[in-house]
Scaffold this active site. Structure first.
Site, PDB file in Angstrom:
ATOM      1  CG  ASP A  11      -1.836   1.252   1.215  1.00 23.86           C
ATOM      2  OD1 ASP A  11      -2.428   1.549   0.154  1.00 23.86           O
ATOM      3  OD2 ASP A  11      -1.940   1.941   2.247  1.00 23.86           O
ATOM      4  CB  SER A  12       0.213   4.745  -0.914  1.00 24.09           C
ATOM      5  OG  SER A  12      -1.015   4.815  -0.217  1.00 24.09           O
ATOM      6  CB  CYS A  74      -2.955   0.851  -2.625  1.00 33.56           C
ATOM      7  SG  CYS A  74      -2.930   2.617  -2.986  1.00 33.56           S
ATOM      8  CG  ASN A  75      -9.368   1.169  -3.754  1.00 27.82           C
ATOM      9  OD1 ASN A  75     -10.120   0.554  -4.488  1.00 27.82           O
ATOM     10  ND2 ASN A  75      -9.338   0.955  -2.447  1.00 27.82           N
ATOM     11  CD  GLU A 159      -1.924   8.697   5.634  1.00 27.03           C
ATOM     12  OE1 GLU A 159      -1.130   9.588   5.325  1.00 27.03           O
ATOM     13  OE2 GLU A 159      -1.834   7.510   5.264  1.00 27.03           O
ATOM     14  CG  HIS A 195      -6.218   5.679   4.337  1.00 32.97           C
ATOM     15  ND1 HIS A 195      -5.398   5.042   3.445  1.00 32.97           N
ATOM     16  CD2 HIS A 195      -5.400   6.417   5.132  1.00 32.97           C
ATOM     17  CE1 HIS A 195      -4.157   5.389   3.686  1.00 32.97           C
ATOM     18  NE2 HIS A 195      -4.124   6.228   4.697  1.00 32.97           N
TER      19      HIS A 195
HETATM   20  N1  DGL Z   1      -4.335   3.617   0.014  1.00 34.09           N
HETATM   21  C1  DGL Z   1      -4.868   4.623  -0.880  1.00 34.09           C
HETATM   22  C2  DGL Z   1      -6.105   4.077  -1.598  1.00 34.09           C
HETATM   23  O1  DGL Z   1      -6.646   3.025  -1.268  1.00 34.09           O
HETATM   24  C3  DGL Z   1      -5.210   5.900  -0.149  1.00 34.09           C
HETATM   25  C4  DGL Z   1      -4.023   6.662   0.355  1.00 34.09           C
HETATM   26  C5  DGL Z   1      -3.258   7.417  -0.683  1.00 34.09           C
HETATM   27  O2  DGL Z   1      -3.813   8.358  -1.320  1.00 34.09           O
HETATM   28  O3  DGL Z   1      -2.090   7.099  -0.872  1.00 34.09           O
HETATM   29  O4  DGL Z   1      -6.551   4.716  -2.530  1.00 34.09           O
END
Ligand code: DGL
Length: 277
Positions: A11-12, A74-75, A159, A195
């Site tokens: 994930d990011s 992560c989307n 966050e 998130h």
């Molecule tokens: N994990 C990212 C998502 O599911 C959200 C956080 C980000 O913008 O990096 O889109």
């Protein structure tokens, strides 16, 4: 390296831990490496090119740790990098390696949740702009109307630990009002950002009782169970010592551990990863 052939979860930042938590509940015996690119997060407002570059660097790092299978939990990365990784980058890798995302498994089952056939998709700006949910849901359920809503302030609120504080209420209500204003027939809201489950309580408080809120963790976990059943050649490769390791690209691992615990609902002890190639 402790693990032989772990499943990589990327994930990011922290959000993928909500998906990892569900995966662990369903598949506790495998080995896992979680990597959060917290030093460069959030990805949500970044360009296609940057998200692809960062995601591919992280996937390659997970491959180097021995992961034959990587889940983009992560989307934003699934929306903006997965297709290029699957169709281009992986061609130069060991052909047995696989990278999967979270959008397709969600699109495959979303029809089970809606009666009105109108749903709202809440995500980052990047996910919404990519149109990935419109395309993927359109493949499986052409009769479902998808209303998208970017919620750019939700990730920073979460966050910064404000998701359960009164200050979050304004922006929770704002984006819910905006998506519901798109159609009175929406009966299902999809949290298309890893998130957002942390806001689920507050989101529920603001919604009329007839609207259902769907988080992706269990959907993605079930889809992985099914994938491993259908792909014994991958399943047999994976090691099963029940070992989980956590890595962050932030040098302050204690800071990662503090926030990670909120998403994972359990203590996390992370290690530093240098992923840049
Ligand atoms: N994990 C990212 C998502 O599911 C959200 C956080 C980000 O913008 O990096 O889109």
């Amino acid at each position: 390296m402790l693990n032989n052939k772990p499943i990589g979860i990327f994930d990011s930042g922290y959000g993928g831990l909500t998906v990892f938590k569900s995966i662990l509940q369903q598949l506790p015996d495998y080995d896992y490496i979680y990597l959060g690119d917290t030093a460069r997060a959030p990805y949500g407002n970044r360009s296609f090119q940057t998200i692809h570059q960062y995601t591919w660097e992280c996937v390659q790092w997970l491959f180097k740790q021995g992961c034959p299978l990587v889940i983009l939990a992560c989307n934003t990365a699934s929306a903006k990098a997965l297709r290029t990784i699957q169709q281009k980058d992986l061609l130069n890798e060991d052909p047995a390696k696989r990278v999967l995302g979270v959008i397709r498994p969600t699109a495959e089952v979303i029809g089970d949740y809606t009666n009105s056939k109108e749903i709202g998709v809440l995500g980052t700006k990047g996910t919404v702009q990519s149109g990935s949910y419109l395309i993927e849901i359109g493949h499986f359920f052409p009769d479902i109307k998808v209303h998208q809503q970017a919620c750019p302030l939700w990730v920073p609120l979460i966050e910064n630990g404000e998701h359960d504080k009164p200050g979050a209420d304004y922006f929770v209500k704002k984006y819910l009002d905006e998506v519901l204003a798109q159609s009175a027939n929406i009966d299902t809201l999809l949290l298309a950002c890893t998130h957002y489950p942390l806001l689920q309580q507050k989101i529920g408080d603001y919604l009329p009782g007839n609207i259902r809120v769907i988080a992706q963790g269990d959907i993605v976990a079930k889809s992985l169970v099914d994938y491993l059943r259908r792909h014994p050649e991958m399943e047999e490769t994976l090691s099963r010592n029940g070992i989980q390791r956590f890595f962050t690209t932030t040098d302050d691992t204690a800071d990662f551990d503090h926030y990670a615990e909120i998403f994972f609902s359990a203590p996390v002890k992370s290690e530093y990863a240098e992923v840049r190639s």
